[in-house]
Design an enzyme around this catalytic site. Structure first.
Site, PDB file in Angstrom:
ATOM      1  N   THR A   3     -25.641   2.223  11.662  1.00  0.00           N
ATOM      2  CA  THR A   3     -26.644   2.043  10.582  1.00  0.00           C
ATOM      3  C   THR A   3     -27.393   3.351  10.555  1.00  0.00           C
ATOM      4  OG1 THR A   3     -28.627   0.645   9.989  1.00  0.00           O
ATOM      5  CG2 THR A   3     -28.098   1.039  12.163  1.00  0.00           C
ATOM      6  N   TYR A   4     -27.833   3.453   9.225  1.00  0.00           N
ATOM      7  CA  TYR A   4     -28.798   4.519   8.968  1.00  0.00           C
ATOM      8  C   TYR A   4     -30.182   4.113   8.762  1.00  0.00           C
ATOM      9  CZ  TYR A   4     -24.268   6.869   8.677  1.00  0.00           C
ATOM     10  OH  TYR A   4     -22.781   7.280   9.010  1.00  0.00           O
ATOM     11  N   ASN A   5     -30.364   2.735   8.931  1.00  0.00           N
ATOM     12  CA  ASN A   5     -31.589   2.239   8.522  1.00  0.00           C
ATOM     13  C   ASN A   5     -31.933   2.579   7.066  1.00  0.00           C
ATOM     14  OD1 ASN A   5     -32.075   0.764  10.975  1.00  0.00           O
ATOM     15  ND2 ASN A   5     -32.709   2.968  11.936  1.00  0.00           N
ATOM     16  N   THR A   6     -31.187   2.357   6.224  1.00  0.00           N
ATOM     17  CA  THR A   6     -31.378   2.697   4.714  1.00  0.00           C
ATOM     18  C   THR A   6     -30.543   1.822   4.117  1.00  0.00           C
ATOM     19  OG1 THR A   6     -29.695   4.257   4.679  1.00  0.00           O
ATOM     20  CG2 THR A   6     -31.859   5.071   4.894  1.00  0.00           C
ATOM     21  N   CYS A  51       0.630  -1.281   0.169  1.00  0.00           N
ATOM     22  CA  CYS A  51       0.022  -0.140   0.055  1.00  0.00           C
ATOM     23  C   CYS A  51       0.746   1.255   0.039  1.00  0.00           C
ATOM     24  CB  CYS A  51      -0.818   0.044   1.463  1.00  0.00           C
ATOM     25  SG  CYS A  51      -1.882   1.364   1.361  1.00  0.00           S
ATOM     26  N   GLU A  92     -22.690   3.952   1.133  1.00  0.00           N
ATOM     27  CA  GLU A  92     -22.986   2.760   1.689  1.00  0.00           C
ATOM     28  C   GLU A  92     -21.871   1.718   1.175  1.00  0.00           C
ATOM     29  OE1 GLU A  92     -27.801   2.158   1.756  1.00  0.00           O
ATOM     30  OE2 GLU A  92     -26.975   2.824  -0.090  1.00  0.00           O
TER      31      GLU A  92
END
Lengths: 783, 488
Positions: free
Chosen positions: B382-385, B130, B459
């Site tokens: 989480t964003y619940n999406t 890297c 995401e």
């Protein structure tokens, strides 16, 4: 109550006999449990599920419940519990989330009775109701607790902790409907078994997971919890708010905690990591375990008291694949090994000494503490308490006050502050330090400095150095100090230097010329003779120092003469010397004038000086020749406890000597000296020493802990990066209380009210006022 | 400053006319015109990531206050705002925790001297070639007064660090092979020996930078402009379109692909959600037998082997990097191979929460707490999406990803049905995960684009964070277990 339990003890223990013993299991154990009559123990783990009978001399394997060709994960137990009423009933918690009950009364080989797979994650704990035959409680990683009625196929109620994983569930011993649950986020909840919708009470018991909890078997309000934060806490639940009444700090995270039967204040703990021992604590004595069992070689995973009314037998299972029965009488008692004496130095050099009274014999020279012998408050509360088994201890505390004058370390502090370690030419440093030492009445040290200067004087100085050279030159003659007499090499050296001096006639005359202004009365002496006289004079090694000293500071000169006379009696006999000295002193202003002159030597002069000095160090004697002696000398000082001298010389000599002494020794000296300096709060000096040291291990001391953490004065939260603006309340935190501007440099603040400001402002303010400038009413104090 | 430049409008125009193919975007043109014989370094691309169009990433000038504060802190601590932070700023909560930990590891009190720390970072990042991280830390290393000689290769570094090479190698590629003997060798090497506290510090650094390398490749982080490969002196306009567009994936060819792809894969998200729902509902109905569960784990494990990581496309190990590590041939090997039987690591027997944490916190105070926080943050974020859908419980999906990675390292959760993984993670996603975790240097833009086409870039970065933390925890668990075994 106490009496009653005693009676039951007698009854219970009469049936149990045994000794400390162990047996090997095939695999690491995760949990153990005993049946009610204390005759059998069940061991459960990932690859083991067996019942052992406890016989007098040994464990006997009774039954292997792990049957089947390819055992399923239902056998991989995280926890096991034997019903305390039904002898044939066991429950296990499986790592895959299953709760299994086992009926030993079954005729078939497979004793598995019921299987509940309602939990989605690992079940950490199962618990039977202490009196109800069919009620089983489980707590799981998924955050739910479930209550099963063993007569039905599924759970009768589900309790949601509304938070993270459940680590332990325990029915209360006394309250029929109550159970406690401990959680991974540090909470403990109390539930009523009839009300699955909401917990009765919740409180935060630990930081980090609470691994275990245990109700006190007798006292209905007491709950012990153990957590990853290495604490065991005992909570009183009878009050409105759960109150922490005892706290034991252990050395590792607490995996299990079990109250000791019949002993109100005792509990046993074992740890989840690192520490393999089982401790029994008296919670009133949280500092040292009451008893320790040290048999296990790997972490202990399960502990259980063999009988619920017998405090003498403890069973334990471990990851090292052994099952132990510990007899309480065989436990080690750390108290016995604890040091019965305490010793501590006070800030002012007083010495406090606490010792068991029985050990105190006739006291010679012991000076009782002004307020009489004081006992530790810790011991004083220990009055007759029959339940406690600690030996009756009472200690005597003596305080020895130091004679303030005799052991004063003033010289150390002064020396440390006055010594110059760098920043000037080598010879000047030596001279300066010699003077410092002499003023502090440490002639030997002073002499050493002078000698060092002679030995290591840089032979080829630049024009700037010629000045100090001048001072050093006459001393060359006087090299054979009396102290060094026996050293044959030095004798020879002396001879050589004398010879050198003879060669040096022109140079010396030059010097005398320089000095002539002061010594006009003597000017007519022949050069050789004069030089001899000079040499004699310098045998009193103080002369050149004094010379130097006068140029540096005038005031010490009045203290000097007596010292000089004391030191060298034979010199007093020499009539010319005192005269000479006196003259010197009388003319001291001249000397400084002279100094100025010398400082602006013409190039020609300096050239001649160089040429003079060259023969002086003729056969490369200096640098390496003296190193062994200096090394010995340094070690000598260090061993005598004057590490200050050793380190100072080390720094001043620098490269010249450093290679002669091995790094470890150097580091050791530095460390000791720095430690001493810091004890005397000589931070600046210690920092200078650290900076000047050449050991990498020392210099890096300066690079650690360089952060200063401050809290905002408004919202009391820690401030991050920027020193003057608080992230949270968005205000300039460190405003000066006097001028109301932001302080970006030196900031002084009161530790009482946390107001402060610019150093000068506050100083000025507090000269005239005693209250805080911010008007908070605090009586600040500036020291 | 570069980050503050608004995305140039003509990026859009690029895909229209043939003549436009030769057009240089104004940004580059301006730089070119200014060229008065002075060699002005020019960024190779615009934006911090090669995979994510710059306009998707938060503009420094537009972030909200809390993110701004995090950026300020990072800048104050490091005197730079690196591309990693910029990409992570999709998830400011996590970024805060991440930077705090990293800052503590590299700059605050700790058992190791500062230049050692950076050298260890270099070692770790070099294992995965890297160059981005290596360059970054070479600078830091020199900045804190490290010896330039060490940078010539590990054999020029002190014996003590050389010994760490072996563990670095194993940990990066096959952590399950780490034994207490390895630990013992380090701790009992006479004068070059490590103390336990130092070793923990080193191990945390190694694992942190191994997984950070994964993230760097997984998100296609662009080199910093002041580092090697981050800039060019050549005048732009080599061929068809401006270089920065090639690098940034804004060329029209790619646009076409995306459009096609989007039409094809339209139902992907819905399908996935449907499956999650089914799993949720059916869980109680069909109870797989225990044997079945065990075989499912094995199958997933072996299948993860079959997921071939694609052949090298742009794998060009920089000459600089290879100096820092030896034995270049040593790479990831699948966990279960015929011949060598390594027992499965049971998560219930040695977990981070119960065991790892205590050990780390004991030997390197506060770090345990920070790592704990960081792991939890990553795991619970989480964003619940999901793509365009709102109010979705993604815990199942996140757990599947986490456990799949641990599965590749041979860590098994008794209470997890590995059948779920097969249901939730499709093949291209598995390829991506596997490549990124096991040989991150082979990650390509195509892989990044081919999984979860409809999902947003934020995401995908979220997924990358999960992968990174899961990998770090897996490595750390093996390392800590070895130490625990050594200690008992």
């Amino acid at each position: 109550m106490e009496k009653m339990s005693r009676v039951t003890t007698a009854l219970g223990s009469s049936s149990i006999t045994g000794r400390t013993m162990f047996c090997h299991l095939d695999a690491p154990a995760n949990a153990i449990s005993v049946c009610r009559d204390a005759a059998q123990v069940v061991v459960a783990g990932r690859n083991i599920f067996k019942i052992y009978a406890l016989e007098e001399e040994q464990f006997v394997e009774k039954l292997n419940l792990r049957v089947g060709r390819k055992p399923s994960l239902n056998f991989s137990c995280a926890d096991v519990m034997w019903h305390q009423m039904e002898e044939n009933l066991l429950a296990t918690a499986a790592t895959n989330g299953a709760v299994v009950t086992w009926n030993l009364g079954k005729p078939s080989r497979n004793k598995q009775d019921q299987l509940f797979t309602e939990h989605k994650r690992t079940v950490n704990k199962v618990c039977f109701h202490p009196t109800e035959a069919y009620m089983l409680l489980s707590g799981s990683q998924d955050g739910f607790m479930k209550c099963f009625d063993l007569r039905k196929k599924e759970s009768v109620s589900t309790f949601s902790g509304q938070s993270e994983s459940v680590r332990d569930v325990q029915f209360s011993m006394k309250d029929y409907f109550t159970f406690a649950a401990s959680f991974e986020n540090g909470n403990v909840q109390l539930w009523d078994i009839r009300r699955p919708d909401r917990y009765e009470r919740m409180f935060t018991a630990h930081t980090g997971p609470v691994f275990c909890c245990d109700w006190h078997p007798d006292d209905r309000g007491w709950l012990a919890t153990g957590g990853r934060d290495k604490m065991v806490k005992v909570w009183d639940m009878t009050t409105n708010r759960a109150k922490e009444i005892y706290c034991v700090q252990t050395i590792a995270s607490v995996a299990r905690v079990k109250w000791r039967p019949e002993k109100k204040f005792h509990l046993a703990t074992c740890s989840m990591m690192v520490d393999h021992n089982i401790y029994v604590w008296d919670i009133r004595r949280p500092f040292i375990p009451f008893a320790t069992f040290e048999e296990h070689k790997d972490v202990t995973t399960g502990i259980v008291w063999r009988h619920q009314h017998d405090p003498q037998y403890l069973l334990s299972g471990s990851k090292d694949s052994t099952l132990y029965q510990h007899m309480f009488k065989d436990a080690t008692r750390p108290v016995d090994k604890a040091n019965p004496e305490g010793l501590c130095f006070g800030l002012m050099g007083d010495l406090a000494f606490a010792v068991n009274e029985s050990l105190v014999s006739s006291d010679g020279g012991r000076k009782p503490y002004p307020g009489g012998d004081r006992r530790y408050p810790f011991f004083s509360f220990k009055k007759p308490n029959p339940t406690e088994q600690f030996a009756h201890v009472s200690s005597a505390l003596s305080v020895f006050e130091t004679d303030l004058d005799s052991s004063r370390m003033d010289w150390f502090v002064k020396t440390a502050q006055l010594y110059l370690l760098s920043g000037k030419p080598f010879t000047e440093l030596c001279d300066h330090n010699a003077t410092v030492a002499r003023e502090l009445k440490r002639p030997q040290v002073s002499t050493t400095w002078t000698m060092l200067r002679i030995m290591f004087s840089d032979p080829a100085p630049g024009p700037n150095h010629s000045l100090s050279k001048l001072g050093g030159l006459p001393l060359m003659n006087s090299f054979s100090m009396k102290e060094m007499g026996p050293e044959s090499r030095l004798e020879r050296c002396k001879g050589e230097s004398r010879q050198d001096n003879i060669h040096l006639e022109p140079g010396n005359s030059h010097i005398s010329n320089n000095n002539e202004e002061n010594e006009e009365t003597e000017g007519s002496d022949g050069p050789t003779e004069y030089m001899f006289g000079d040499a004699e004079l310098d045998d009193d090694d103080l002369y050149p120092l004094e010379h130097d000293n006068q140029t540096v500071a005038e005031e010490p000169m009045y203290t000097l003469p007596p010292e000089a006379f004391q030191l060298r009696h034979e010199i007093i006999d020499n009539p010319s010397v005192p005269e000479h000295l006196q003259q010197d002193k009388a003319d001291s202003p001249h000397v400084s004038g002279n100094e100025a002159e010398v400082a602006c030597l013409t190039p020609i002069e300096s050239f001649s000086l160089i040429s003079i000095s060259q023969p002086l160090y003729s056969p490369h004697l200096h640098a390496n020749f003296f190193c062994p002696i200096v090394r010995e000398m340094l070690s000598h000082y260090a061993e005598r406890g004057d590490v200050q001298m050793a380190v100072s010389v080390l720094i001043v000599l620098g490269e010249k000597i450093r290679k002669e002494i091995d790094d470890l020794t150097q580091e050791h000296w530095y460390m000791s000296y720095i430690d001493l300096l810091q004890r005397f709060e000589l931070w600046n000096v210690s920092n200078e020493v650290i900076k000047l040291s050449t050991c990498s291990a020392i210099t890096c001391l300066n690079q650690t802990s360089t952060t200063l953490h401050i809290n905002c004065s408004n919202c009391k939260r820690p401030m991050s990066n920027k020193g003057w603006i608080c992230d949270r309340c968005r205000q300039c935190a460190s405003a000066c209380a006097v001028c109301h501007h932001v302080v970006k440099g030196l900031f002084v603040w009161c530790q009482g009210c946390s107001h402060g400001g610019h150093l000068e402002h506050i100083m000025n303010w507090l000269k005239n006022n005693s209250h805080c400038p911010a008007g908070c009413g605090h009586l600040c104090e500036y020291t | 400053m570069r980050h503050a430049i608004a995305p140039s409008e003509n990026v859009e125009n690029n895909s229209i006319a043939v003549t436009d193919l030769f057009k240089i975007c104004t940004h580059c043109e301006r730089l070119n015109k200014k060229d008065l014989g002075i060699r002005i370094p020019r960024p190779l691309g615009s934006g911090p990531s090669r995979f994510i169009p710059e306009k998707e990433i938060l503009q420094v000038s537009k972030v909200d206050a809390s993110t701004q504060a995090i950026f300020e802190d990072a800048f104050a601590a490091l005197h730079r705002l690196d591309n990693i932070s910029l990409v992570m700023s999709f998830h400011p909560q996590y970024l805060g925790s991440f930077l705090r930990t990293q800052h503590y590891l590299l700059q605050m009190d700790g058992p190791l001297p500062l230049h050692y720390r950076h050298y260890i970072c270099i070692m770790a990042a070099a294992r995965h070639q890297c160059s981005y991280l290596v360059n970054l830390h070479v600078n830091d290393f020199l900045h804190v007064g490290g010896n330039t000689k060490w940078l010539n290769g590990l054999n020029e570094a002190p014996q003590k660090l050389q010994q760490l090479g072996e563990i670095n190698k194993i940990l990066a590629h096959r952590p399950w092979l780490l034994t207490k003997e390895h630990i013992e060798r380090l701790l009992k090497a006479e004068e070059h020996s490590w103390s336990l506290a130092e070793l923990i510090h080193a191990l945390v650094l190694l694992t942190h930078y191994h997984s950070l390398s994964s993230f760097t490749f997984g998100c296609g982080i662009m080199p910093e402009i002041n580092c090697d490969g981050g800039h060019t002196f050549r005048p732009p306009s080599v061929s068809q379109y401006c270089v920065c567009d090639i690098a940034n994936g804004n060329g029209h060819a790619n646009h076409h692909n995306d459009l096609l792809g989007n039409q094809e894969m339209c139902g992907e998200v819905e399908e996935l959600m449907e499956r999650m729902k089914q799993l949720q509902e059916c869980r109680d109905d069909e109870e797989a037998s225990q044997e079945e569960m065990a075989t499912r784990f094995e199958r997933e494990k072996t299948e993860s082997m079959l997921v071939v990581t694609s052949e090298d496309e742009e794998c060009v190990p920089s000459r600089d990097i290879s100096r820092h590590f030896e034995d270049t041939s040593y790479g990831y090997q699948d966990f279960s191979r015929r011949g060598e039987q390594v027992p499965t690591f049971r998560a219930q027997d040695y977990s981070w929460e119960d065991h790892g944490f205590s050990l780390v916190n004991r030997l390197y105070p506060d770090v345990g707490q920070m790592l704990d926080e960081k792991f939890q943050m990553a795991y619970n974020l989480t964003y619940n999406t999901m793509a365009t859908h709102k109010d979705v419980d993604t815990s199942m999906l996140r757990r599947a990803i986490w456990n799949y990675i641990h599965c590749m390292f041979g860590i098994r959760y008794d209470d997890y049905d590995y059948g779920e993984i097969n249901q939730l993670l499709d093949r291209s996603f598995k390829i991506y995960i596997k490549t990124m975790v096991c040989s991150p240097e082979k990650t390509t833009k195509r892989m990044y684009e081919s999984f979860w086409r409809q999902f947003q870039h934020s995401e995908k970065v979220h997924v990358n964070l999960l992968l990174m933390e899961a990998r770090m925890q897996a490595e750390l668990l093996y390392a800590l277990r070895a130490i625990t075994r050594y200690m008992t």
